[in-house]
Motif scaffolding. Structure first.
Motif, PDB file in Angstrom:
ATOM      1  N   UNK A  67       1.942  -5.006   8.964  1.00 23.06           N
ATOM      2  CA  UNK A  67       3.122  -4.217   8.619  1.00 23.06           C
ATOM      3  C   UNK A  67       4.023  -5.037   7.707  1.00 23.06           C
ATOM      4  N   UNK A  68       4.531  -4.435   6.656  1.00 22.23           N
ATOM      5  CA  UNK A  68       5.418  -5.142   5.727  1.00 22.23           C
ATOM      6  C   UNK A  68       6.753  -5.411   6.411  1.00 22.23           C
ATOM      7  N   UNK A  69       7.199  -6.695   6.406  1.00 26.53           N
ATOM      8  CA  UNK A  69       8.486  -7.006   7.033  1.00 26.53           C
ATOM      9  C   UNK A  69       9.491  -7.575   6.031  1.00 26.53           C
ATOM     10  N   UNK A  70       9.058  -7.953   4.830  1.00 28.25           N
ATOM     11  CA  UNK A  70      10.001  -8.426   3.806  1.00 28.25           C
ATOM     12  C   UNK A  70       9.387  -8.247   2.414  1.00 28.25           C
ATOM     13  N   UNK A  71      10.263  -7.996   1.420  1.00 28.54           N
ATOM     14  CA  UNK A  71       9.835  -7.890   0.015  1.00 28.54           C
ATOM     15  C   UNK A  71      10.421  -9.080  -0.734  1.00 28.54           C
ATOM     16  N   UNK A  72       9.596  -9.715  -1.573  1.00 35.96           N
ATOM     17  CA  UNK A  72      10.018 -10.977  -2.194  1.00 35.96           C
ATOM     18  C   UNK A  72       9.839 -10.979  -3.706  1.00 35.96           C
ATOM     19  N   UNK A  73      10.623 -11.839  -4.337  1.00 34.29           N
ATOM     20  CA  UNK A  73      10.319 -12.271  -5.707  1.00 34.29           C
ATOM     21  C   UNK A  73      10.366 -13.796  -5.686  1.00 34.29           C
ATOM     22  N   UNK A  74      10.257 -14.441  -6.824  1.00 36.42           N
ATOM     23  CA  UNK A  74      10.165 -15.905  -6.806  1.00 36.42           C
ATOM     24  C   UNK A  74      11.443 -16.579  -6.294  1.00 36.42           C
ATOM     25  N   UNK A  75      12.542 -15.828  -6.179  1.00 33.91           N
ATOM     26  CA  UNK A  75      13.794 -16.429  -5.714  1.00 33.91           C
ATOM     27  C   UNK A  75      14.031 -16.274  -4.213  1.00 33.91           C
ATOM     28  N   UNK A  76      13.715 -15.110  -3.670  1.00 26.80           N
ATOM     29  CA  UNK A  76      14.004 -14.887  -2.247  1.00 26.80           C
ATOM     30  C   UNK A  76      13.227 -13.719  -1.672  1.00 26.80           C
ATOM     31  N   UNK A  77      13.140 -13.726  -0.325  1.00 30.33           N
ATOM     32  CA  UNK A  77      12.554 -12.585   0.396  1.00 30.33           C
ATOM     33  C   UNK A  77      13.680 -11.847   1.107  1.00 30.33           C
ATOM     34  N   UNK A  78      13.589 -10.543   1.112  1.00 34.23           N
ATOM     35  CA  UNK A  78      14.639  -9.751   1.791  1.00 34.23           C
ATOM     36  C   UNK A  78      13.975  -8.742   2.718  1.00 34.23           C
TER      37      UNK A  78
ATOM     38  N   UNK B  44       0.825  -1.211   0.000  1.00 32.43           N
ATOM     39  CA  UNK B  44       0.000   0.000   0.000  1.00 32.43           C
ATOM     40  C   UNK B  44       0.862   1.264   0.000  1.00 32.43           C
ATOM     41  N   UNK B  45       2.189   1.068  -0.029  1.00 32.69           N
ATOM     42  CA  UNK B  45       3.083   2.213  -0.184  1.00 32.69           C
ATOM     43  C   UNK B  45       3.066   2.730  -1.621  1.00 32.69           C
ATOM     44  N   UNK B  46       2.634   1.890  -2.572  1.00 31.51           N
ATOM     45  CA  UNK B  46       2.538   2.335  -3.971  1.00 31.51           C
ATOM     46  C   UNK B  46       1.292   3.221  -4.115  1.00 31.51           C
ATOM     47  N   UNK B  47       1.452   4.435  -4.694  1.00 29.66           N
ATOM     48  CA  UNK B  47       0.319   5.381  -4.724  1.00 29.66           C
ATOM     49  C   UNK B  47      -0.937   4.820  -5.400  1.00 29.66           C
ATOM     50  N   UNK B  48      -0.777   4.151  -6.555  1.00 29.83           N
ATOM     51  CA  UNK B  48      -1.950   3.632  -7.268  1.00 29.83           C
ATOM     52  C   UNK B  48      -2.657   2.546  -6.461  1.00 29.83           C
ATOM     53  N   UNK B  49      -1.849   1.695  -5.814  1.00 30.43           N
ATOM     54  CA  UNK B  49      -2.425   0.623  -4.993  1.00 30.43           C
ATOM     55  C   UNK B  49      -3.162   1.228  -3.801  1.00 30.43           C
TER      56      UNK B  49
END
Lengths: 386, 291
Positions: A375-386, A279-284
């Motif tokens: 609260x968001x605690x990690x951002x992920x793609x199909x390989x890993x979360x950081x 929800x940090x993305x303005x459009x979202x």
């Protein structure tokens, strides 16, 4: 004014209004479970379609090959049952002649209707998490949401590293959806070095205390991903009532808002959840606000994915120059990448996993419930979360 | 956790669930016993009771006792209206009454969906915390359910056994025509019995609302359970509903705890099949007299 002049004026008015407002239309079918435990998902899908139609129509319709089309939509309830899903799809395709569908919603429904939609060349945008929903044998089926198959491995690896859980138990409904998620979760936990015990129950069950009494005896983690929001909330509430204080993971679906309502703030505290949107993305954020303003309740996290999926579909229609030839539209849709959507730039992935590039490609997140807020605690793609 | 503690916990869990089933099944079996109607809308009155309680106690923060009284009372009124509009035409007509009840169930469920939306609501707990005795955990919220259910069953027993209207209900259940000849106003007894039956369902909904959650779809599962229980206990038999309810609660609890959730469903229906085959009138039901 003479009678002939009056007729001429009326004819001119009709022509003008016809130019300003297209006579032609494209109808989107919303095929989902509006009754039953998954109704929150269905309403999210319907809202996305309603918003997409509203936005296109506000601009005077969808312009394709010089013509403007009004976007209409019609909903069909499959009551979360495979047999009803087939009937609803028949009505949608045969009775109403619809060629574009937001849905089917559940895995059982997607599998049951796959042959119908493939032979009828109906483009579907499914929420089904089963890998069988997509494939080379279903060239018109797309999935605009990110599923367990994409997020399970990186998310579970990150969660196990963060919590050090070694023996996790999972409760899932005993149907196509539950069993597919059970297998996927079992493999993901095994890859992360953790044993996952999966227990299945009948979908109508609301009292989980007997099962929890047994399975929580030796567990140091509880996995609820794959359940409807209401069911996840009930299990969480009952587990806490039995005195379970270990970590809870909800690695499938976006259930946070409903689950919080059912379980309550105290029971849900600390629960790790799959967070499909940022929800940090303005459009979202604007979409979330719009949903809340219109429906007066918290949005199901899948809703904007369907809006994004429809944005991609409309883009494909414009590029293909047709609203009728679904084969050409599907081919154009396949070739889209970096399409600006309400969720960011989207494309398609999944060729290696499903044999067809019909799985939406967007980032996802891990969240944690703290004082009733995710609260968001990690951002992920199909390989890993950081 | 030792085996003794798990066993005790399992018995307590089974009794908790069983008592709610008893409440549901008593209302269901009463309506059948007196009106000869298999009321498949019974669970929808459970849902309406739970929803009204959620609105009064949860959203409007009214006093607990007032909320219970109003929720059960309003549901009883709805029951009276339904009896007058629909069910009185089907008294004694088992098949058509059953079909009509399915229609009533759909109407009530979809009306609730339109009025209150599909989203689940939660009701703040009446009491919170757990009572821990020798390692056995009793959530207070569930103890309230047991106590409430026991009070309801005892009150009903007193009403049916010791009051004039209760005796009239029993007479009508035995033979409506003879009862009428004896001066009992069956046109009053039928709606009263129906309202009492749905009040019990509404009270079960009120008790369970803070424990589970409330949505327009919560009525189906209790209806099916009530039906299973009265088949086991005997259609029309109140003691049979008590025995059947507790039996199903304990089966669910033991099978769910020691084997698997799916097996508990299978076991329940195995019991039903066994009862239907070996004792068709149910465990405590009486054989229908042949003409």
């Amino acid at each position: 004014m003479k009678r002939s002049e009056l007729i001429a004026v009326l004819a001119a008015l009709v022509t003008c209004s016809g130019a300003a407002w297209a006579e032609d239309s494209v109808t989107i079918g919303v095929h989902a479970s509006f009754s039953g435990a998954g109704a929150a998902f269905a309403e999210g899908m319907l809202a996305a379609t309603e918003f997409a139609a509203e936005d296109v129509n506000k601009e005077g319709g969808l312009e394709v090959a010089g013509k403007r089309y009004k976007i209409l939509f019609k909903q069909y309830d499959d009551r979360y049952r495979a047999a009803d899903a087939v009937t609803a799809m028949d009505r949608l395709m045969i009775q109403d002649g619809i060629r574009f569908v937001v849905g089917p919603m559940g895995s059982a429904a997607a599998v049951a209707t796959k042959d119908q939609t493939t032979s009828g060349k109906v483009i579907t945008m499914t929420l089904a998490f089963t890998p069988r929903a997509l494939g080379a044998d279903a060239p018109f089926a797309y999935r605009p949401v990110i599923t367990t198959g994409e997020f399970s491995d990186p998310q579970v690896a990150w969660l196990m590293k963060s919590t050090s859980a070694k023996q996790v138990v999972s409760l899932l409904p005993n149907d196509e959806t539950g069993q597919q998620i059970g297998v996927a979760n079992f493999n993901s936990y095994a890859k992360a070095g953790t044993k996952l015990q999966v227990e299945y129950f009948e979908r109508e069950r609301v009292d989980f205390v007997p099962i929890l009494t047994r399975i929580l005896m030796k567990a140091d983690g509880l996995e609820l991903g794959g359940n409807s929001p209401t069911t996840a909330g009930l299990i969480l509430k009952q587990a806490r009532e039995l005195g379970y204080r270990g970590p809870v993971f909800v690695t499938g679906g976006d259930v946070s808002a409903e689950m919080l309502k059912v379980a309550g703030k105290d029971a849900a505290e600390g629960t790790y959840v799959h967070l499909p949107i940022d929800t940090g993305l303005p459009d979202t954020a604007a979409y979330v606000t719009r949903f809340k303003a219109k429906y007066g309740q918290n949005m199901n996290g899948f809703s904007p994915f369907f809006y994004a999926g429809l944005q991609m579909l409309f883009t494909a229609m414009k590029k293909a120059g047709t609203v009728d030839d679904t084969t050409v539209i599907a081919k154009t849709l396949d070739g889209l990448s970096d399409v600006p959507t309400t969720m960011g730039k989207a494309g398609w992935t999944g060729e290696q996993k499903y044999g067809i590039k019909h799985q939406i490609d967007l980032p996802f997140y891990v969240g944690q419930i703290k004082d009733g807020v995710v609260t968001k605690v990690a951002t992920c793609d199909v390989n890993a979360c950081k | 956790m030792s085996m003794n503690v798990i066993l005790a916990q399992t018995v307590v869990n089974g009794l908790m669930v069983g008592m709610i089933y008893v409440l549901m099944a008593i209302g269901f079996t009463m309506v059948f016993g007196i009106m000869r109607i298999v009321n498949f809308a019974h669970g929808e009155f459970y849902m309406v009771g739970a929803f009204l309680f959620a609105i009064l106690y949860g959203s409007n923060e009214m006093q607990f006792a007032v909320s219970v009284f109003l929720a059960v009372g309003a549901t009883a009124l709805l029951g009276l209206v339904m009896e007058w509009v629909v069910f009185r035409r089907f008294r004694g007509n088992e098949l058509n009454g059953m079909i009509a009840s399915v229609g009533v169930a759909l109407i009530i469920q979809n009306s609730a969906l339109l009025m209150w939306g599909s989203s689940a609501r939660t009701v703040p707990p009446v009491v919170s915390g757990v009572l821990s005795v020798g390692g056995i955990v009793f959530p207070w919220s569930r103890l309230v359910v047991i106590i409430g259910a026991i009070i309801a069953v005892v009150s009903l027993n007193l009403l049916v056994g010791r009051t004039r209207i209760g005796r009239a209900m029993r007479a009508v259940a035995q033979d409506a025509e003879i009862a009428q000849v004896q001066g009992i106003r069956v046109d009053v007894i039928f709606p009263a019995a129906f309202a009492l039956g749905v009040s019990l369902a509404a009270f079960a909904g009120v008790l369970m609302a803070p424990v589970l959650s409330v949505s327009p779809f919560i009525g189906l599962a209790p209806t099916l359970k009530a039906f299973v229980i009265v088949v086991i206990g005997g259609l029309g038999s109140v003691p049979g509903a008590v025995v059947g309810g507790l039996l199903i609660g304990l089966i669910e609890s033991f099978a769910g705890t020691f084997v698997s959730a799916s097996l508990s469903e299978i076991l329940q229906f195995l019991v039903v099949i066994a009862v239907v085959l070996l004792r068709p009138q149910g465990l405590l039901g009486r054989k229908e007299r042949e003409a």
